[in-house]
Write a protein that holds these residues in place. Structure first.
Motif, PDB file in Angstrom:
ATOM      1  N   LEU A  26       0.845  -1.180   0.000  1.00 36.80           N
ATOM      2  CA  LEU A  26       0.000   0.000   0.000  1.00 36.80           C
ATOM      3  C   LEU A  26       0.876   1.223   0.000  1.00 36.80           C
ATOM      4  O   LEU A  26       1.994   1.226   0.448  1.00 36.80           O
ATOM      5  CB  LEU A  26      -0.902   0.042   1.231  1.00 36.80           C
ATOM      6  N   GLY A  27       0.344   2.268  -0.474  1.00 37.62           N
ATOM      7  CA  GLY A  27       1.101   3.498  -0.565  1.00 37.62           C
ATOM      8  C   GLY A  27       1.266   4.162   0.769  1.00 37.62           C
ATOM      9  O   GLY A  27       0.534   3.913   1.702  1.00 37.62           O
ATOM     10  N   ARG A  28       2.236   5.067   0.830  1.00 35.88           N
ATOM     11  CA  ARG A  28       2.520   5.714   2.092  1.00 35.88           C
ATOM     12  C   ARG A  28       1.640   6.921   2.318  1.00 35.88           C
ATOM     13  O   ARG A  28       1.519   7.388   3.438  1.00 35.88           O
ATOM     14  CB  ARG A  28       3.986   6.137   2.140  1.00 35.88           C
ATOM     15  N   LYS A  29       1.033   7.452   1.300  1.00 38.51           N
ATOM     16  CA  LYS A  29       0.220   8.649   1.457  1.00 38.51           C
ATOM     17  C   LYS A  29      -1.200   8.335   1.033  1.00 38.51           C
ATOM     18  O   LYS A  29      -1.448   7.679   0.045  1.00 38.51           O
ATOM     19  CB  LYS A  29       0.781   9.797   0.620  1.00 38.51           C
ATOM     20  N   GLU A  35      -8.928   6.793   4.381  1.00 35.45           N
ATOM     21  CA  GLU A  35      -8.606   5.799   5.403  1.00 35.45           C
ATOM     22  C   GLU A  35      -9.695   5.733   6.457  1.00 35.45           C
ATOM     23  O   GLU A  35     -10.046   4.647   6.939  1.00 35.45           O
ATOM     24  CB  GLU A  35      -7.262   6.112   6.058  1.00 35.45           C
ATOM     25  N   ALA A  36     -10.244   6.882   6.844  1.00 36.61           N
ATOM     26  CA  ALA A  36     -11.326   6.870   7.831  1.00 36.61           C
ATOM     27  C   ALA A  36     -12.513   6.066   7.315  1.00 36.61           C
ATOM     28  O   ALA A  36     -13.150   5.313   8.070  1.00 36.61           O
ATOM     29  CB  ALA A  36     -11.751   8.303   8.154  1.00 36.61           C
ATOM     30  N   PHE A  37     -12.804   6.195   6.022  1.00 33.45           N
ATOM     31  CA  PHE A  37     -13.902   5.440   5.434  1.00 33.45           C
ATOM     32  C   PHE A  37     -13.614   3.935   5.486  1.00 33.45           C
ATOM     33  O   PHE A  37     -14.488   3.132   5.830  1.00 33.45           O
ATOM     34  CB  PHE A  37     -14.110   5.876   3.976  1.00 33.45           C
ATOM     35  N   LEU A  38     -12.371   3.556   5.188  1.00 35.62           N
ATOM     36  CA  LEU A  38     -12.008   2.138   5.230  1.00 35.62           C
ATOM     37  C   LEU A  38     -12.075   1.592   6.661  1.00 35.62           C
ATOM     38  O   LEU A  38     -12.470   0.445   6.876  1.00 35.62           O
ATOM     39  CB  LEU A  38     -10.610   1.943   4.644  1.00 35.62           C
ATOM     40  N   SER A 421      -0.779   2.042  -3.445  1.00 34.24           N
ATOM     41  CA  SER A 421      -1.880   2.694  -2.736  1.00 34.24           C
ATOM     42  C   SER A 421      -3.213   2.094  -3.135  1.00 34.24           C
ATOM     43  O   SER A 421      -4.082   1.844  -2.281  1.00 34.24           O
ATOM     44  CB  SER A 421      -1.865   4.190  -3.036  1.00 34.24           C
ATOM     45  N   LEU A 422      -3.389   1.816  -4.416  1.00 36.39           N
ATOM     46  CA  LEU A 422      -4.640   1.207  -4.875  1.00 36.39           C
ATOM     47  C   LEU A 422      -4.786  -0.214  -4.336  1.00 36.39           C
ATOM     48  O   LEU A 422      -5.881  -0.634  -3.936  1.00 36.39           O
ATOM     49  CB  LEU A 422      -4.676   1.208  -6.403  1.00 36.39           C
ATOM     50  N   ALA A 423      -3.677  -0.941  -4.323  1.00 34.04           N
ATOM     51  CA  ALA A 423      -3.728  -2.306  -3.800  1.00 34.04           C
ATOM     52  C   ALA A 423      -4.069  -2.308  -2.313  1.00 34.04           C
ATOM     53  O   ALA A 423      -4.820  -3.160  -1.823  1.00 34.04           O
ATOM     54  CB  ALA A 423      -2.387  -3.003  -4.043  1.00 34.04           C
ATOM     55  N   ASP A 424      -3.505  -1.346  -1.597  1.00 34.13           N
ATOM     56  CA  ASP A 424      -3.800  -1.225  -0.173  1.00 34.13           C
ATOM     57  C   ASP A 424      -5.289  -1.007   0.060  1.00 34.13           C
ATOM     58  O   ASP A 424      -5.919  -1.683   0.883  1.00 34.13           O
ATOM     59  CB  ASP A 424      -2.998  -0.049   0.382  1.00 34.13           C
ATOM     60  N   CYS A 425      -5.864  -0.074  -0.657  1.00 30.43           N
ATOM     61  CA  CYS A 425      -7.302   0.205  -0.520  1.00 30.43           C
ATOM     62  C   CYS A 425      -8.132  -1.000  -0.942  1.00 30.43           C
ATOM     63  O   CYS A 425      -9.153  -1.306  -0.318  1.00 30.43           O
ATOM     64  CB  CYS A 425      -7.678   1.418  -1.370  1.00 30.43           C
ATOM     65  N   ALA A 426      -7.675  -1.691  -1.983  1.00 27.34           N
ATOM     66  CA  ALA A 426      -8.437  -2.850  -2.455  1.00 27.34           C
ATOM     67  C   ALA A 426      -8.465  -3.946  -1.400  1.00 27.34           C
ATOM     68  O   ALA A 426      -9.513  -4.547  -1.130  1.00 27.34           O
ATOM     69  CB  ALA A 426      -7.815  -3.374  -3.750  1.00 27.34           C
ATOM     70  N   VAL A 427      -7.308  -4.224  -0.777  1.00 25.44           N
ATOM     71  CA  VAL A 427      -7.271  -5.241   0.265  1.00 25.44           C
ATOM     72  C   VAL A 427      -8.142  -4.833   1.444  1.00 25.44           C
ATOM     73  O   VAL A 427      -8.915  -5.634   1.980  1.00 25.44           O
ATOM     74  CB  VAL A 427      -5.818  -5.477   0.720  1.00 25.44           C
ATOM     75  N   ALA A 428      -8.015  -3.557   1.847  1.00 22.83           N
ATOM     76  CA  ALA A 428      -8.781  -3.078   2.998  1.00 22.83           C
ATOM     77  C   ALA A 428     -10.276  -3.095   2.739  1.00 22.83           C
ATOM     78  O   ALA A 428     -11.068  -3.171   3.684  1.00 22.83           O
ATOM     79  CB  ALA A 428      -8.333  -1.661   3.369  1.00 22.83           C
ATOM     80  N   MET A 429     -10.669  -3.042   1.466  1.00 23.37           N
ATOM     81  CA  MET A 429     -12.093  -3.041   1.147  1.00 23.37           C
ATOM     82  C   MET A 429     -12.608  -4.445   0.836  1.00 23.37           C
ATOM     83  O   MET A 429     -13.689  -4.840   1.286  1.00 23.37           O
ATOM     84  CB  MET A 429     -12.342  -2.137  -0.068  1.00 23.37           C
ATOM     85  N   LEU A 430     -11.823  -5.197   0.063  1.00 24.22           N
ATOM     86  CA  LEU A 430     -12.302  -6.512  -0.362  1.00 24.22           C
ATOM     87  C   LEU A 430     -12.301  -7.526   0.772  1.00 24.22           C
ATOM     88  O   LEU A 430     -13.174  -8.399   0.833  1.00 24.22           O
ATOM     89  CB  LEU A 430     -11.431  -7.029  -1.517  1.00 24.22           C
ATOM     90  N   LEU A 431     -11.334  -7.422   1.681  1.00 22.64           N
ATOM     91  CA  LEU A 431     -11.231  -8.413   2.747  1.00 22.64           C
ATOM     92  C   LEU A 431     -12.506  -8.485   3.588  1.00 22.64           C
ATOM     93  O   LEU A 431     -13.074  -9.567   3.759  1.00 22.64           O
ATOM     94  CB  LEU A 431     -10.013  -8.101   3.621  1.00 22.64           C
ATOM     95  N   PRO A 432     -13.020  -7.358   4.113  1.00 22.61           N
ATOM     96  CA  PRO A 432     -14.249  -7.459   4.903  1.00 22.61           C
ATOM     97  C   PRO A 432     -15.455  -7.878   4.077  1.00 22.61           C
ATOM     98  O   PRO A 432     -16.338  -8.586   4.574  1.00 22.61           O
ATOM     99  CB  PRO A 432     -14.418  -6.052   5.479  1.00 22.61           C
ATOM    100  N   VAL A 433     -15.511  -7.452   2.814  1.00 24.58           N
ATOM    101  CA  VAL A 433     -16.652  -7.820   1.969  1.00 24.58           C
ATOM    102  C   VAL A 433     -16.660  -9.328   1.725  1.00 24.58           C
ATOM    103  O   VAL A 433     -17.706  -9.992   1.844  1.00 24.58           O
ATOM    104  CB  VAL A 433     -16.604  -7.046   0.639  1.00 24.58           C
ATOM    105  N   LEU A 434     -15.494  -9.894   1.385  1.00 24.89           N
ATOM    106  CA  LEU A 434     -15.425 -11.326   1.132  1.00 24.89           C
ATOM    107  C   LEU A 434     -15.733 -12.128   2.402  1.00 24.89           C
ATOM    108  O   LEU A 434     -16.421 -13.154   2.349  1.00 24.89           O
ATOM    109  CB  LEU A 434     -14.029 -11.693   0.599  1.00 24.89           C
TER     110      LEU A 434
END
Length: 780
Positions: A26-29, A35-38, A421-434
């Protein structure tokens, strides 16, 4: 958002900093709002997912004797106690000793699910609240110590799915299997440990804030579950030592030491330290360590969770147990953090590895020397689980870091740099959904498994159903504020010959009753209705109580088999009005007789051969001339030590209603008092009596220096003292109208248990069995 939040020690260029802060797919920025939404999405889905799965597995929520015990305890505190800052008295479980922790008012899982009667009607909701708190604490720890968002969220989900009773059975048996308050306690410990590891001199206001968080966290533990400090203190203490030793500058070291000194002084001034020390020191397990010795073997968590295994062959099941994977993976991940982590992460890794090393050393040393009598080692290892989860997930994501570093050699475009950064958001979003989708699909299967899972038969709906015996006791013995005290119940099961002849069977009789009637007729089956019972199930059982019960009731070396002969004089003197037993007694009035069939399920669930036991009888007896507070002795027998008091009480020629034994603070003649009433109040009782002179009342409640007398008359306040080793004596002149209430806690109640300890040493309580070694525990 800066990826190294909470890490003020990394140096070098941005590339080196990114490498040190972890496996950054994931990206550093990242915009704070993203992030609050995730965070919100994951926390919300953790709550919804666990709420749903706990409801599907509802028989596994507050399951077994321990789970039912906590439910009963929470209800008792709600209805009969007002104490917030500390612990009140419990006149239902035992003889009126200190209320067992936790103090439910400090735990959201209880506060948000209590009904007006103190019953937790929605157990799955209580567990979901606790699981969400532990997830959030793990996430906060990960982000503050510089773990990327994907690792932090994955760690939170990992500990949630593997350590809670979401499935049949839970993958790892944890303390929060029995009550979510243990997980809430751990959540606070994680926040405190994270704050300790993050204190640095960069900002004075930040240091002040982290110091306040540390102090408030310790306060919540001290007020909520003070004895559990034993479990969480090692990791918090070691984290502080590591923070000091690895400080990069003298200023940083001075800041950490100053913050620790402020917290320590505050804890001393407010009485936290003497309060907790008194609770731990004045217990039967400290005075008589043989009472809590655990079996010595390599498995079952006695030595370490790394060896926990249900089988004995060298199969994959033997090697890859859930416990071994969790702990072993966490240790391996912590080693990886030492090599690849940031400075803050290395501090955490060292804390975890040193703590685990200490636990392993203690576990194996005790196994070899055979002297361990404290909590099982796996209890302590559970307090490392959030950090194990972070280390494990760090290790899992580490290959992605290498892949990203290698790919950077061939791709250097600005668009490619946005991939982490996109991969970080994807993991943080897809993991709870799955996981949420998986939970929805798994839920009906879990529900079906829960209905067929045999061990859940040893659980019960709460409150447990009423039987003829409990109906009678509920009507004639229940404690109600403002109503008279009417005596307590003593349960003596496992006394008939068939039960005594089969090793271990005596302690299982309440479960036979549960399987046949739905009610244990013991412990929670009585406590749930505020029926005071002689049996005390508490880590804070006093040494005086233990000595008394060993002397008069138990006959074996582990304290689970009742003596065949019961001294009814002594039972009457301590306020026992009713007896539930499975062996006929001559003398008392028989009130009820209930046949308990041994159902086929008992043969499957309980590993005892019962070829001839098809059923047994439960008898409810009522004693006459029971001490309900009216015993007013006029003869004083001064006894300086505990063994002499018990020997005098055991003399059947004595009349326990006319004589009092012990260090009695009176030298002149006594007059017999007329007791008018003993009325239940919250955390105690109100007593009214009159006399023509100086008198003593012998109250059927356990004595403690934590008892506070609130005098309602204009004359001098009565004096309470230890009588007959265990009971409360009240010395008064002519008129008595007082509330006697129990409170131990920070402030005015901080020293009372230490005063009990001094009192016990003064009467040589440790040597109480010197004249009758057969009554003492093994080794006496």
């Amino acid at each position: 958002m800066n990826h190294s939040t909470g890490d003020n020690h990394s140096t070098g260029d941005s590339e080196g900093l990114e490498w040190k802060t972890g496996p950054s797919i994931l990206g550093r920025k990242r915009l704070p709002v993203v992030e609050a939404f995730l965070w919100l999405v994951n926390i919300a889905l953790v709550f919804l997912t666990t709420r749903y799965l706990f409801r599907m597995n509802s028989p596994g929520v507050f399951w077994s004797f321990d789970g039912q015990y906590f439910l009963a305890l929470f209800g008792i505190q709600h209805r009969l106690s007002d104490v917030l800052f500390g612990l009140g008295g419990d006149f239902v479980i035992g003889l009126g000793n200190i209320s067992p922790p936790p103090n439910a008012r400090w735990f959201p899982s209880v506060l948000l699910t209590w009904n007006t009667s103190g019953v937790i009607e929605d157990g799955p909701l209580a567990y979901a609240i606790g699981a969400t708190e532990l997830f959030a604490a793990t996430l906060v720890c990960g982000r503050i110590l510089g773990f990327c968002l994907a690792v932090s969220i994955a760690a939170g989900w990992f500990i949630t799915l593997w350590t809670w009773p979401l499935f049949i059975p839970p993958k790892i048996v944890t303390l929060w299997l029995f009550s979510p308050t243990f997980a809430e306690l751990l959540s606070v410990s994680v926040i405190v440990t994270t704050a300790i590891l993050s204190i640095a001199p960069r900002s004075i206001w930040r240091s002040i804030l982290l110091t306040m968080i540390t102090f408030l966290g310790l306060t919540q533990i001290v007020l909520g579950d003070p004895t559990s400090l034993v479990l969480v203190a090692p990791v918090m203490t070691i984290s502080g030592v590591i923070a000091v030793l690895l400080a990069s500058t003298p200023a940083e070291r001075l800041t950490i030491l100053s913050c620790g000194a402020v917290v320590g002084i505050a804890c001393l001034v407010l009485g936290y330290a003497p309060y907790v020390w008194g609770l731990l020191a004045y217990t039967s397990s400290v005075f008589f360590p043989e009472t809590s010795m655990v079996p010595h073997n390599l498995y079952g968590g006695v030595t370490t969770l790394l060896l926990w295994t249900p089988v004995s062959d060298l199969s994959a099941t033997f090697i890859f147990t859930p416990e071994r994977l969790f702990v072993g993976g966490g240790i391996a991940g912590s080693i990886a953090l030492l090599v690849f982590g940031s400075a803050g992460q290395r501090r955490l890794a060292l804390t975890v590895l040193i703590t685990e090393g200490v636990l392993l050393s203690v576990g194996f040393t005790n196994y070899v020397l055979n002297y361990w009598f404290g909590p099982r080692i796996w209890y302590f290892e559970l307090m490392l689980f959030p950090y194990f989860a972070l280390g494990f997930c760090f290790l899992v994501f580490l290959p992605a870091q290498y892949a990203w570093r290698t790919a950077q050699i061939f791709f250097s475009s600005s668009a490619f740099r946005r991939v982490p950064s996109l991969a970080d958001c994807a993991v943080a979003m897809l993991l709870p959904v799955l996981i949420g989708i998986y939970a929805l699909a798994k839920g009906p299967i879990v529900s079906e498994q829960a209905r067929r899972y045999p061990p859940y038969l040893l659980g019960s709906s709460f409150p447990q159903p009423e039987t003829p015996i409990t109906r009678t006791l509920n009507a004639e013995a229940r404690l109600v504020p403002g109503q008279p005290y009417r005596g307590r119940v003593a349960v003596f099961m496992g006394r008939f010959p068939e039960a005594r002849d089969v090793p271990g069977l005596a302690s299982l009789m309440p479960y036979f009753s549960l399987l046949a009637t739905g009610n244990l007729h013991h412990g929670p089956g009585l406590w749930q209705d505020d029926i005071p019972a002689l049996f005390e199930y508490s880590r804070l059982r006093s040494p005086a109580r233990y000595a008394f019960e060993r002397y008069f009731w138990y006959s074996d070396d582990i304290g689970r088999s009742w003596r065949v002969d019961l001294d009814l004089r002594v039972l009457s003197a301590i306020g026992v009005r009713f007896i539930i037993t499975d062996f006929p007694i001559s003398g008392p009035k028989l009130r009820l007789e209930l046949t308990i069939p041994t159902p086929p399920s008992a043969q499957q669930l309980i590993p005892v051969s019962l070829p001839t036991l098809r059923s047994f009888q439960l008898y409810l007896y009522e004693l006459e001339d029971v001490n309900l507070g009216q015993f007013s002795p006029t003869e004083v027998s001064q006894k300086e030590d505990a063994s002499s008091v018990l020997a005098a009480l055991a003399d059947t020629a004595g009349d326990l209603s006319h004589s009092v034994f012990g260090v009695v603070p009176v030298s002149g003649p006594l007059r017999k008092a007329d007791m008018e009433s003993v009325t239940i109040v919250r955390d105690g009782y109100r007593i009214r009596a009159s006399s023509e002179g100086l008198s003593i009342l012998l109250l059927p409640f356990e004595f403690s220096h934590c008892l506070n007398v609130v005098n309602r008359t204009a004359g001098p306040a009565p004096r309470v003292f230890r009588a007959d080793l265990l009971l409360t004596g009240v010395l008064f002149d002519r008129r008595l109208d007082s509330d006697i209430v129990f409170r131990a806690g920070p402030g005015i109640g901080a020293l009372c248990r230490l005063q009990d300890l001094d009192d016990a040493n003064r009467i040589r309580l440790r040597n109480v069995f010197e004249h009758r070694p057969d009554a003492g525990p093994a080794g006496q």
